[in-house]
Design a protein around this motif. Structure first.
Motif, mmCIF file in Angstrom:
data_model
loop_
_atom_site.group_PDB
_atom_site.id
_atom_site.type_symbol
_atom_site.label_atom_id
_atom_site.label_comp_id
_atom_site.label_asym_id
_atom_site.label_seq_id
_atom_site.Cartn_x
_atom_site.Cartn_y
_atom_site.Cartn_z
ATOM 1 N N GLU A 163 33.647 -39.248 22.088
ATOM 2 C CA GLU A 163 34.530 -38.852 23.189
ATOM 3 C C GLU A 163 34.725 -40.019 24.154
ATOM 4 O OE1 GLU A 163 37.003 -36.645 25.643
ATOM 5 O OE2 GLU A 163 36.355 -36.317 23.570
ATOM 6 N N GLY A 164 33.671 -40.798 24.372
ATOM 7 C CA GLY A 164 33.822 -41.977 25.213
ATOM 8 C C GLY A 164 34.730 -43.020 24.583
ATOM 9 N N VAL A 165 34.678 -43.143 23.259
ATOM 10 C CA VAL A 165 35.557 -44.086 22.567
ATOM 11 C C VAL A 165 37.019 -43.686 22.750
ATOM 12 C CG1 VAL A 165 36.158 -45.066 20.323
ATOM 13 C CG2 VAL A 165 33.760 -44.668 20.901
ATOM 14 N N ARG A 166 37.282 -42.382 22.781
ATOM 15 C CA ARG A 166 38.669 -41.916 22.921
ATOM 16 C C ARG A 166 39.291 -42.424 24.211
ATOM 17 N NH1 ARG A 166 41.442 -37.169 24.604
ATOM 18 N NH2 ARG A 166 39.494 -36.309 25.456
ATOM 19 N N HIS A 167 38.489 -42.636 25.226
ATOM 20 C CA HIS A 167 39.010 -43.126 26.509
ATOM 21 C C HIS A 167 39.266 -44.633 26.494
ATOM 22 C CE1 HIS A 167 38.409 -39.217 28.333
ATOM 23 N NE2 HIS A 167 37.138 -39.213 27.959
ATOM 24 N N LEU A 168 38.957 -45.302 25.379
ATOM 25 C CA LEU A 168 39.206 -46.739 25.273
ATOM 26 C C LEU A 168 40.540 -47.054 24.598
ATOM 27 C CD1 LEU A 168 35.679 -47.952 24.056
ATOM 28 C CD2 LEU A 168 36.536 -47.877 26.404
ATOM 29 N N LEU A 169 41.238 -46.040 24.135
ATOM 30 C CA LEU A 169 42.467 -46.283 23.370
ATOM 31 C C LEU A 169 43.515 -47.023 24.192
ATOM 32 C CD1 LEU A 169 42.789 -42.872 21.479
ATOM 33 C CD2 LEU A 169 42.044 -45.071 20.550
ATOM 34 N N ASP A 170 43.610 -46.716 25.486
ATOM 35 C CA ASP A 170 44.598 -47.397 26.331
ATOM 36 C C ASP A 170 44.347 -48.898 26.374
ATOM 37 O OD1 ASP A 170 45.871 -45.031 26.864
ATOM 38 O OD2 ASP A 170 44.809 -44.664 28.747
ATOM 39 N N GLN A 171 43.076 -49.292 26.378
ATOM 40 C CA GLN A 171 42.771 -50.722 26.410
ATOM 41 C C GLN A 171 43.142 -51.395 25.090
ATOM 42 O OE1 GLN A 171 38.784 -51.550 27.778
ATOM 43 N NE2 GLN A 171 38.825 -49.859 29.243
ATOM 44 N N LEU A 172 42.956 -50.701 23.978
ATOM 45 C CA LEU A 172 43.363 -51.262 22.691
ATOM 46 C C LEU A 172 44.867 -51.455 22.632
ATOM 47 C CD1 LEU A 172 41.083 -49.171 20.295
ATOM 48 C CD2 LEU A 172 40.784 -51.556 20.956
ATOM 49 N N VAL A 173 45.615 -50.483 23.162
ATOM 50 C CA VAL A 173 47.069 -50.616 23.195
ATOM 51 C C VAL A 173 47.467 -51.801 24.060
ATOM 52 C CG1 VAL A 173 49.210 -49.498 23.902
ATOM 53 C CG2 VAL A 173 47.432 -48.166 22.769
ATOM 54 N N GLU A 174 46.802 -51.972 25.188
ATOM 55 C CA GLU A 174 47.106 -53.099 26.077
ATOM 56 C C GLU A 174 46.830 -54.431 25.397
ATOM 57 O OE1 GLU A 174 45.442 -55.080 30.243
ATOM 58 O OE2 GLU A 174 44.646 -53.171 29.520
ATOM 59 N N LEU A 175 45.792 -54.487 24.573
ATOM 60 C CA LEU A 175 45.436 -55.724 23.877
ATOM 61 C C LEU A 175 46.297 -55.983 22.652
ATOM 62 C CD1 LEU A 175 41.543 -55.428 24.046
ATOM 63 C CD2 LEU A 175 42.931 -57.181 25.165
ATOM 64 N N ARG A 176 47.154 -55.024 22.282
ATOM 65 C CA ARG A 176 48.009 -55.119 21.089
ATOM 66 C C ARG A 176 47.172 -55.091 19.806
ATOM 67 N NH1 ARG A 176 53.116 -56.537 22.286
ATOM 68 N NH2 ARG A 176 53.455 -55.490 20.274
ATOM 69 N N ILE A 177 46.132 -54.265 19.818
ATOM 70 C CA ILE A 177 45.307 -54.015 18.637
ATOM 71 C C ILE A 177 45.773 -52.713 18.020
ATOM 72 C CG2 ILE A 177 42.985 -53.420 17.865
ATOM 73 C CD1 ILE A 177 41.936 -55.409 19.961
ATOM 74 N N GLU A 199 34.572 -32.528 15.997
ATOM 75 C CA GLU A 199 35.719 -32.233 16.861
ATOM 76 C C GLU A 199 36.102 -33.450 17.704
ATOM 77 O OE1 GLU A 199 33.033 -30.433 16.512
ATOM 78 O OE2 GLU A 199 33.844 -28.689 15.419
ATOM 79 N N GLN A 200 35.109 -34.238 18.122
ATOM 80 C CA GLN A 200 35.402 -35.437 18.908
ATOM 81 C C GLN A 200 36.121 -36.480 18.046
ATOM 82 O OE1 GLN A 200 31.589 -36.668 20.437
ATOM 83 N NE2 GLN A 200 31.646 -35.199 22.146
ATOM 84 N N LEU A 201 35.702 -36.595 16.789
ATOM 85 C CA LEU A 201 36.371 -37.540 15.907
ATOM 86 C C LEU A 201 37.808 -37.100 15.648
ATOM 87 C CD1 LEU A 201 36.276 -40.057 14.101
ATOM 88 C CD2 LEU A 201 35.527 -38.573 12.228
ATOM 89 N N ARG A 202 38.035 -35.816 15.444
ATOM 90 C CA ARG A 202 39.385 -35.325 15.234
ATOM 91 C C ARG A 202 40.268 -35.620 16.447
ATOM 92 N NH1 ARG A 202 37.698 -29.392 12.794
ATOM 93 N NH2 ARG A 202 37.384 -30.037 10.598
ATOM 94 N N ALA A 203 39.725 -35.424 17.638
ATOM 95 C CA ALA A 203 40.500 -35.718 18.850
ATOM 96 C C ALA A 203 40.791 -37.209 18.959
ATOM 97 C CB ALA A 203 39.733 -35.222 20.078
ATOM 98 N N LEU A 204 39.819 -38.040 18.581
ATOM 99 C CA LEU A 204 40.015 -39.494 18.619
ATOM 100 C C LEU A 204 41.105 -39.910 17.636
ATOM 101 C CD1 LEU A 204 39.220 -42.403 19.383
ATOM 102 C CD2 LEU A 204 37.400 -42.270 17.669
ATOM 103 N N VAL A 205 41.083 -39.357 16.428
ATOM 104 C CA VAL A 205 42.095 -39.692 15.426
ATOM 105 C C VAL A 205 43.473 -39.236 15.886
ATOM 106 C CG1 VAL A 205 42.890 -39.186 13.090
ATOM 107 C CG2 VAL A 205 40.481 -39.710 13.494
ATOM 108 N N THR A 206 43.563 -38.027 16.433
ATOM 109 C CA THR A 206 44.856 -37.497 16.872
ATOM 110 C C THR A 206 45.447 -38.331 17.998
ATOM 111 O OG1 THR A 206 44.220 -35.248 16.230
ATOM 112 C CG2 THR A 206 46.034 -35.476 17.802
ATOM 113 N N ASP A 207 44.641 -38.617 19.019
ATOM 114 C CA ASP A 207 45.148 -39.416 20.136
ATOM 115 C C ASP A 207 45.434 -40.850 19.711
ATOM 116 O OD1 ASP A 207 44.837 -37.158 21.598
ATOM 117 O OD2 ASP A 207 43.319 -37.940 22.976
ATOM 118 N N GLY A 208 44.621 -41.378 18.809
ATOM 119 C CA GLY A 208 44.866 -42.731 18.327
ATOM 120 C C GLY A 208 46.199 -42.840 17.612
#
Length: 449
Positions: free
Chosen positions: A108-122, A149-158
């Motif tokens: 769940e904490g990893v899911r909150h890092l997705l915005d930073q990956l997008v900013e880095l163009r990863i 369930e946390q992994l599913r949410a991470l995959v969906t948001d990613g």
């Protein structure tokens, strides 16, 4: 006098009307043989045959020319898949952010890092081993790292943000011979990979060692590839991480496999000749895998060496895999905020990642080393060709300043500077007078003449 009578009168000779009544000429008909003979003797028949022969010769010539062009013209390269163009980021579980305050990082904490990956163009996130290290339980997530369930949410948001999610396979106990028919490891592994693919996972990462595990994974991946015809989803990929210096796979691998090589971590190996051989060996891998590159995480590097490896990672042909966690030049979390990260290579990576994402020339596997007549072992120069223009990467591996003549018949006299690892005031350089200071890297945009 009626008509009939007039006709009869004219048929009889008369001295009164000698000029008006002449005997009618007799009608003569040609025989069929005479008609054919005269037709064959007509001059236009030969002309027609000559014209038909000329038209036939022209058509045959056009067909032959078209066939030669089809056989000799260069075939267009197939379009690159997402994993051939993307930059990957590997995040170990020890660097997962804590979302619930239990002092353990979680998905769940990893899911909150997705915005930073997008900013880095990863475009792809590889999660370190979060699965249970048992061949029979590869479909379970260790409770210390989160829940399904946390992994599913991470995959969906990613996926919503353009980030693919991959899982690193753990090392499980070797119970039996992996090639034996009665070994259950292959069955468990196939079921696990199919399960995670059904959850939306886009691929997997596996280390090359131990060899028995890699053989088991490649066998299952090959079997899944044969069943791919019924899979209408997005293409998935397997990454094989080889941390040895040779970096190769002895036997042929299935499709959709990236062989990720670790760049050399000692200055004695960083010569133009050694790097050229390393890259060409990766591009000509007899196993048929796609090339990939990474820099070992946590490696204590001198600033100049780390900068050089970072440039190579994001400019060499193939797929870059960036290492996160402790010592990473681009760690994720609160330290990503401007002014809080003191890593000396953060600016370098933040400049090169968008360039890699936006440049067609830096994607794919096209690579042309440029031979130099001068300091060939200290200066590494190669071209990443594109459609209309290419990027010439010029890298000074040594500690001395060099003045280079990079003029080529196919290059313009001046080139635009896309990136410089040292402050560069010039937006263009003269190709006959390119100056490189110690450990400097230049990216030059060159148009084909």
């Amino acid at each position: 006098m009626g008509t009939a009578e007039a006709t009869v009168a004219c048929q009889e000779p008369s001295e009164r009307l000698p000029l008006l009544c002449q005997p009618s000429p007799s009608t003569t008909y040609l025989s069929q043989e005479e008609v054919v003979k005269q037709a064959r003797a007509a001059p236009w028949q030969g002309l027609r045959m000559a014209l038909l022969g000329l038209v036939g010769a022209l058509v045959a010539c056009m067909l032959a020319t078209a066939l030669v062009l089809l056989l000799t013209m260069p075939r267009p390269a197939p379009p690159l898949t997402w994993w051939q163009k993307a930059s990957f980021y590997h995040l170990p579980p020890t660097s997962f952010p804590d979302s619930d305050g239990d002092r353990h990082g979680d998905l769940e904490g990893v899911r909150h890092l997705l915005d930073q990956l997008v900013e880095l163009r990863i475009q792809a996130l590889v999660l370190g081993p979060v699965l249970e290290g048992d061949g029979a339980n590869l479909s379970r997530i260790c409770s210390a790292h989160g829940y399904l369930e946390q992994l599913r949410a991470l995959v969906t948001d990613g996926h919503k943000q353009g980030i693919r999610i991959l899982l690193e396979l753990p090392t499980w106990a070797e119970e039996l011979d992996p090639v034996a028919e009665d070994n259950g490891t292959g069955v468990y592994l196939k079921e696990a990979l199919q399960f995670w693919q059904a959850q939306g996972v886009n691929g997997f990462l596996v280390a090359k060692d131990p060899p028995w595990r890699l053989d088991a994974v490649l066998n299952v991946w090959s079997e899944l590839g044969r069943q791919r015809g019924t899979d209408q989803g997005e293409e998935r990929v397997l990454m094989v991480w080889d941390q040895s210096e040779t970096c190769n796979i002895s036997h042929r691998v299935p499709s959709r496999v990236i062989l990720t090589c670790t760049l050399p971590g000692s200055e004695r190996n960083l010569t133009a000749g050694a790097l050229t051989q390393r890259v060409e060996a990766a591009l000509q891998n007899p196993g048929g895998s796609w090339p990939g590159w990474t820099v070992a995480g946590g490696l204590p590097l001198a600033a100049d060496l780390g900068e050089t490896l970072g440039v190579l990672l994001l400019s060499l042909p193939g797929t870059p895999l960036l290492q996160g966690g402790a010592g990473s030049p681009i760690p994720l979390g609160n330290t990503m905020k401007p002014g809080t990260n003191g890593h000396p290579l953060t600016t370098l990576y933040r400049s090169l990642l968008p360039l890699h994402a936006n440049s067609f020339a830096l994607q794919g596997a096209s690579f042309t080393p440029l031979p130099l007549t001068g300091p060939s072992e200290d200066v590494f120069v190669f071209l990443r060709p594109g459609t209309c223009s290419g990027i010439l990467v010029v890298l000074n591996l040594g500690s001395q300043t060099h003045q280079l003549n990079l003029s080529q018949p196919s290059f313009p006299n001046h080139a635009r500077v896309l990136f410089s690892s040292r402050p560069e005031r010039q937006s263009e350089v003269n190709m006959e007078e390119v100056r490189l200071v110690s450990h400097q890297a230049l990216f030059l945009k060159v148009h084909s003449r």
